[in-house]
Design a protein around this motif. Structure first.
Motif, PDB file in Angstrom:
ATOM      1  N   THR A 129      15.325  -9.490   3.892  1.00 22.21           N
ATOM      2  CA  THR A 129      14.939  -8.882   5.166  1.00 22.21           C
ATOM      3  C   THR A 129      15.404  -7.429   5.231  1.00 22.21           C
ATOM      4  O   THR A 129      14.695  -6.553   5.734  1.00 22.21           O
ATOM      5  CB  THR A 129      15.528  -9.687   6.336  1.00 22.21           C
ATOM      6  OG1 THR A 129      15.098 -11.053   6.213  1.00 22.21           O
ATOM      7  CG2 THR A 129      15.076  -9.151   7.671  1.00 22.21           C
ATOM      8  N   ARG A 130      16.593  -7.160   4.693  1.00 17.00           N
ATOM      9  CA  ARG A 130      17.110  -5.787   4.660  1.00 17.00           C
ATOM     10  C   ARG A 130      16.229  -4.908   3.770  1.00 17.00           C
ATOM     11  O   ARG A 130      15.880  -3.783   4.128  1.00 17.00           O
ATOM     12  CB  ARG A 130      18.551  -5.784   4.136  1.00 17.00           C
ATOM     13  CG  ARG A 130      19.229  -4.409   4.186  1.00 17.00           C
ATOM     14  CD  ARG A 130      20.526  -4.395   3.419  1.00 17.00           C
ATOM     15  NE  ARG A 130      20.319  -4.555   1.989  1.00 17.00           N
ATOM     16  CZ  ARG A 130      19.863  -3.592   1.179  1.00 17.00           C
ATOM     17  NH1 ARG A 130      19.550  -2.397   1.661  1.00 17.00           N
ATOM     18  NH2 ARG A 130      19.713  -3.817  -0.111  1.00 17.00           N
ATOM     19  N   LEU A 131      15.833  -5.452   2.607  1.00 14.92           N
ATOM     20  CA  LEU A 131      14.970  -4.690   1.699  1.00 14.92           C
ATOM     21  C   LEU A 131      13.619  -4.390   2.347  1.00 14.92           C
ATOM     22  O   LEU A 131      13.070  -3.294   2.188  1.00 14.92           O
ATOM     23  CB  LEU A 131      14.758  -5.478   0.400  1.00 14.92           C
ATOM     24  CG  LEU A 131      15.965  -5.593  -0.530  1.00 14.92           C
ATOM     25  CD1 LEU A 131      15.666  -6.546  -1.673  1.00 14.92           C
ATOM     26  CD2 LEU A 131      16.359  -4.217  -1.070  1.00 14.92           C
ATOM     27  N   LYS A 132      13.102  -5.355   3.089  1.00 16.01           N
ATOM     28  CA  LYS A 132      11.817  -5.148   3.760  1.00 16.01           C
ATOM     29  C   LYS A 132      11.919  -4.055   4.820  1.00 16.01           C
ATOM     30  O   LYS A 132      10.998  -3.259   4.993  1.00 16.01           O
ATOM     31  CB  LYS A 132      11.341  -6.462   4.383  1.00 16.01           C
ATOM     32  CG  LYS A 132       9.974  -6.370   5.030  1.00 16.01           C
ATOM     33  CD  LYS A 132       9.508  -7.714   5.553  1.00 16.01           C
ATOM     34  CE  LYS A 132       8.151  -7.585   6.219  1.00 16.01           C
ATOM     35  NZ  LYS A 132       7.650  -8.873   6.721  1.00 16.01           N
ATOM     36  N   ALA A 133      13.052  -4.002   5.508  1.00 19.64           N
ATOM     37  CA  ALA A 133      13.235  -3.020   6.580  1.00 19.64           C
ATOM     38  C   ALA A 133      13.253  -1.595   6.050  1.00 19.64           C
ATOM     39  O   ALA A 133      12.842  -0.660   6.743  1.00 19.64           O
ATOM     40  CB  ALA A 133      14.520  -3.317   7.341  1.00 19.64           C
ATOM     41  N   VAL A 134      13.711  -1.402   4.809  1.00 19.17           N
ATOM     42  CA  VAL A 134      13.820  -0.039   4.276  1.00 19.17           C
ATOM     43  C   VAL A 134      12.630   0.343   3.401  1.00 19.17           C
ATOM     44  O   VAL A 134      12.538   1.486   2.946  1.00 19.17           O
ATOM     45  CB  VAL A 134      15.130   0.148   3.468  1.00 19.17           C
ATOM     46  CG1 VAL A 134      16.330  -0.096   4.360  1.00 19.17           C
ATOM     47  CG2 VAL A 134      15.164  -0.768   2.248  1.00 19.17           C
ATOM     48  N   ALA A 135      11.712  -0.606   3.156  1.00 19.12           N
ATOM     49  CA  ALA A 135      10.553  -0.298   2.313  1.00 19.12           C
ATOM     50  C   ALA A 135       9.562   0.580   3.075  1.00 19.12           C
ATOM     51  O   ALA A 135       9.457   0.508   4.296  1.00 19.12           O
ATOM     52  CB  ALA A 135       9.877  -1.587   1.863  1.00 19.12           C
ATOM     53  N   ASP A 136       8.846   1.381   2.331  1.00 14.37           N
ATOM     54  CA  ASP A 136       7.830   2.255   2.913  1.00 14.37           C
ATOM     55  C   ASP A 136       6.513   1.485   2.965  1.00 14.37           C
ATOM     56  O   ASP A 136       5.922   1.157   1.930  1.00 14.37           O
ATOM     57  CB  ASP A 136       7.678   3.505   2.043  1.00 14.37           C
ATOM     58  CG  ASP A 136       6.728   4.529   2.647  1.00 14.37           C
ATOM     59  OD1 ASP A 136       5.787   4.119   3.357  1.00 14.37           O
ATOM     60  OD2 ASP A 136       6.935   5.725   2.405  1.00 14.37           O
ATOM     61  N   GLY A 137       6.025   1.224   4.169  1.00 12.19           N
ATOM     62  CA  GLY A 137       4.825   0.413   4.337  1.00 12.19           C
ATOM     63  C   GLY A 137       3.580   0.994   3.717  1.00 12.19           C
ATOM     64  O   GLY A 137       2.671   0.268   3.324  1.00 12.19           O
ATOM     65  N   SER A 138       3.521   2.313   3.591  1.00 12.69           N
ATOM     66  CA  SER A 138       2.320   2.938   3.034  1.00 12.69           C
ATOM     67  C   SER A 138       2.395   3.099   1.521  1.00 12.69           C
ATOM     68  O   SER A 138       1.382   3.054   0.831  1.00 12.69           O
ATOM     69  CB  SER A 138       2.104   4.311   3.673  1.00 12.69           C
ATOM     70  OG  SER A 138       3.225   5.152   3.442  1.00 12.69           O
ATOM     71  N   GLU A 139       3.607   3.243   0.993  1.00 12.32           N
ATOM     72  CA  GLU A 139       3.768   3.473  -0.440  1.00 12.32           C
ATOM     73  C   GLU A 139       4.078   2.204  -1.225  1.00 12.32           C
ATOM     74  O   GLU A 139       3.790   2.120  -2.412  1.00 12.32           O
ATOM     75  CB  GLU A 139       4.903   4.491  -0.680  1.00 12.32           C
ATOM     76  CG  GLU A 139       4.634   5.872  -0.126  1.00 12.32           C
ATOM     77  CD  GLU A 139       3.523   6.581  -0.867  1.00 12.32           C
ATOM     78  OE1 GLU A 139       3.383   6.367  -2.087  1.00 12.32           O
ATOM     79  OE2 GLU A 139       2.775   7.334  -0.225  1.00 12.32           O
ATOM     80  N   ASP A 140       4.688   1.221  -0.565  1.00  5.48           N
ATOM     81  CA  ASP A 140       5.198   0.046  -1.269  1.00  5.48           C
ATOM     82  C   ASP A 140       4.449  -1.237  -0.915  1.00  5.48           C
ATOM     83  O   ASP A 140       5.048  -2.301  -0.807  1.00  5.48           O
ATOM     84  CB  ASP A 140       6.688  -0.149  -0.938  1.00  5.48           C
ATOM     85  CG  ASP A 140       7.537   1.035  -1.375  1.00  5.48           C
ATOM     86  OD1 ASP A 140       7.173   1.684  -2.359  1.00  5.48           O
ATOM     87  OD2 ASP A 140       8.566   1.289  -0.734  1.00  5.48           O
ATOM     88  N   THR A 141       3.133  -1.157  -0.759  1.00  6.88           N
ATOM     89  CA  THR A 141       2.368  -2.318  -0.323  1.00  6.88           C
ATOM     90  C   THR A 141       2.525  -3.501  -1.278  1.00  6.88           C
ATOM     91  O   THR A 141       2.754  -4.636  -0.850  1.00  6.88           O
ATOM     92  CB  THR A 141       0.875  -1.969  -0.175  1.00  6.88           C
ATOM     93  OG1 THR A 141       0.757  -0.872   0.733  1.00  6.88           O
ATOM     94  CG2 THR A 141       0.097  -3.156   0.365  1.00  6.88           C
ATOM     95  N   ALA A 142       2.414  -3.256  -2.594  1.00  5.87           N
ATOM     96  CA  ALA A 142       2.537  -4.344  -3.569  1.00  5.87           C
ATOM     97  C   ALA A 142       3.927  -4.985  -3.485  1.00  5.87           C
ATOM     98  O   ALA A 142       4.068  -6.215  -3.478  1.00  5.87           O
ATOM     99  CB  ALA A 142       2.275  -3.824  -4.979  1.00  5.87           C
ATOM    100  N   TRP A 143       4.956  -4.147  -3.392  1.00  5.91           N
ATOM    101  CA  TRP A 143       6.323  -4.642  -3.297  1.00  5.91           C
ATOM    102  C   TRP A 143       6.531  -5.423  -2.009  1.00  5.91           C
ATOM    103  O   TRP A 143       7.182  -6.461  -1.976  1.00  5.91           O
ATOM    104  CB  TRP A 143       7.273  -3.464  -3.413  1.00  5.91           C
ATOM    105  CG  TRP A 143       8.720  -3.672  -3.097  1.00  5.91           C
ATOM    106  CD1 TRP A 143       9.524  -2.818  -2.432  1.00  5.91           C
ATOM    107  CD2 TRP A 143       9.559  -4.781  -3.452  1.00  5.91           C
ATOM    108  NE1 TRP A 143      10.800  -3.315  -2.332  1.00  5.91           N
ATOM    109  CE2 TRP A 143      10.865  -4.535  -2.957  1.00  5.91           C
ATOM    110  CE3 TRP A 143       9.349  -5.970  -4.139  1.00  5.91           C
ATOM    111  CZ2 TRP A 143      11.923  -5.413  -3.117  1.00  5.91           C
ATOM    112  CZ3 TRP A 143      10.409  -6.865  -4.299  1.00  5.91           C
ATOM    113  CH2 TRP A 143      11.672  -6.576  -3.802  1.00  5.91           C
TER     114      TRP A 143
END
Length: 199
Positions: free
Chosen positions: A129-143
């Motif tokens: 959940t922490r990793l998801k919060a810091v991911a970039d929604g536009s750049e990291d779609t696959a992740w």
């Protein structure tokens, strides 16, 4: 997912050499499936043997061999994407097997096994959940898609652990011997009751 099809998917993008494939594989999956470069080159050798990839004849400045997808490799990859995974294609559920064995192995506290796993799974869920919060929604779609899958799986695991513990508690209640009740319950079988003595 097999490493074989993962490498084919990466080579569909562009020709690459082994270290590039390893890096792109881990980047695409958020490093949830780490590969060593030996696995990559072993798989490439098999793919080349099967006619699914071929060497380009080029190499980088360090002499690394570059591979590209063949027509047969493209057909294999297209077929893989078009075919749904069957239950038998997925790894066995080691946790379910572990709990089943704990339940039938003398001296193992299955509730402790469940509680230990729940603690670890909840900790893992918090990290995801922490990793998801810091991911970039536009750049990291696959992740993010990989992360969502892992989060849903962890949540389902916690629900299953709770369900298993509840089922075991109910089972323990039904197997517990009934406590004796009533005024005559405490009279030993080999001693006469007061009524028998008075007669």
């Amino acid at each position: 997912m097999s490493i074989r099809h993962g490498l084919l998917a990466l080579l569909e993008r562009s020709p690459m050499y082994g270290y590039q494939l390893r890096h792109e594989f881990e980047r695409s999956t958020g490093a949830t499936w780490p590969l060593n470069v030996g696995q990559v080159y072993t798989t490439l050798a098999r793919l080349e043997r099967d006619g699914l990839v071929e060497q380009t004849g080029e190499s980088d400045e360090e002499g690394k061999v570059v591979y590209r997808l063949t027509d047969a490799g493209h057909a294999e990859l297209t077929g893989w994407f078009a075919t749904p995974l069957a239950g038998t294609d997925r790894p066995r559920d080691e946790l379910a097997i572990k709990v089943a064995l704990a339940l039938t192995t003398p001296g193992v506290d299955v509730r402790a096994v469940l509680q230990t796993q729940r603690t670890a799974t909840l900790r893992h869920l918090q990290e995801l959940t922490r990793l998801k919060a810091v991911a970039d929604g536009s750049e990291d779609t696959a992740w993010l898609l990989v992360l969502d899958s892992m989060i849903f799986r962890a949540e389902a695991e916690v629900r299953w652990l709770d369900h298993s513990e509840t089922r075991l508690a109910r089972l323990a209640m039904t197997q517990r011997p009934a406590a004796p009740s009533g005024p005559t319950a405490a009279v030993p079988k080999d001693e006469p009751s007061d009524q028998a003595v008075r007669r």
